[in-house]
Design an enzyme around this catalytic site. Structure first.
Site, short mmCIF file in Angstrom:
data_model
loop_
_atom_site.label_atom_id
_atom_site.label_comp_id
_atom_site.label_asym_id
_atom_site.label_seq_id
_atom_site.Cartn_x
_atom_site.Cartn_y
_atom_site.Cartn_z
N THR A 84 0.74 -0.94 0.03
CA THR A 84 -0.05 -0.23 0.22
C THR A 84 0.92 0.97 0.20
OG1 THR A 84 -1.75 -1.31 1.30
CG2 THR A 84 -2.13 1.21 1.21
N CYS A 85 1.56 1.25 0.47
CA CYS A 85 2.80 2.26 0.74
C CYS A 85 3.30 3.36 -0.39
CB CYS A 85 3.57 2.16 2.09
SG CYS A 85 3.80 2.05 3.52
N ALA A 86 3.65 1.42 -1.25
CA ALA A 86 4.40 1.81 -2.51
C ALA A 86 3.42 2.14 -3.61
CB ALA A 86 5.11 0.13 -3.03
#
Length: 165
Positions: free
Chosen positions: A59-61
């Site tokens: 999700t961060c990526a």
């Protein structure tokens, strides 16, 4: 203190996000070359602060990729991707992905950014990392938009953040 979840499990943060309409708190972070940067270094630019636990999660990526694409279309706007990842990990990720429209900044040394902005997680598996947050700051340093994402595994509301610019 905000109550958020990770996989449905409750987690707390150390405080509240800066209020919309207030001056953004000052910060000192590290760039991928280990040089220091402050909020004042971005004076006169609109800022999207894309804050997250670790670039090494899906999700961060995805948020970095999404804002990288959006940033190339925005005038006088910089996207700052902020985490407690080591600067080397941030640089590796963006280099491997070919992402050039975001500025990666690390809070690994002291964690003071997370504490000062009220978004440090204080319990749970990701204790001491940053929660998933988007903050938009105008060219005068005033907070225009904030989002504390309720479930860490969820992506932020990109459209709302970008519309606030």
């Amino acid at each position: 203190m905000a109550s958020i979840t990770l996989g449905g499990n409750p987690i707390n943060t150390n405080g509240e996000l800066p209020k919309v309409g207030s001056k953004a708190p000052q910060f000192q972070l590290l760039k991928t070359d280990l040089s220091e940067v402050t909020l004042a270094d971005f004076a006169g630019s609109k800022l999207v602060l894309n804050i997250f636990p670790s670039v090494d999660t899906g999700t961060c990526a995805a948020s970095v990729r999404h804002f990288n694409e959006s940033a190339s279309k925005l005038e006088n706007t910089k996207v700052l991707c902020i985490s407690r990842d080591l600067p080397f990990a941030q640089k590796r990720f963006c280099g491997a992905e070919g992402l050039e429209n975001v500025v990666n900044l690390s809070d690994f040394k002291s964690g003071s950014f997370g504490k000062d902005y009220g978004l440090e997680m204080t319990d749970g598996a990701l204790n001491a990392l940053h929660s998933r947050v988007v903050i938009v700051i105008d060219e005068n340093g005033v907070v225009k938009y904030t989002e504390q994402v309720a479930e860490i595994a969820d992506e932020p509301n990109y459209e709302a953040a970008l519309a606030s610019l």
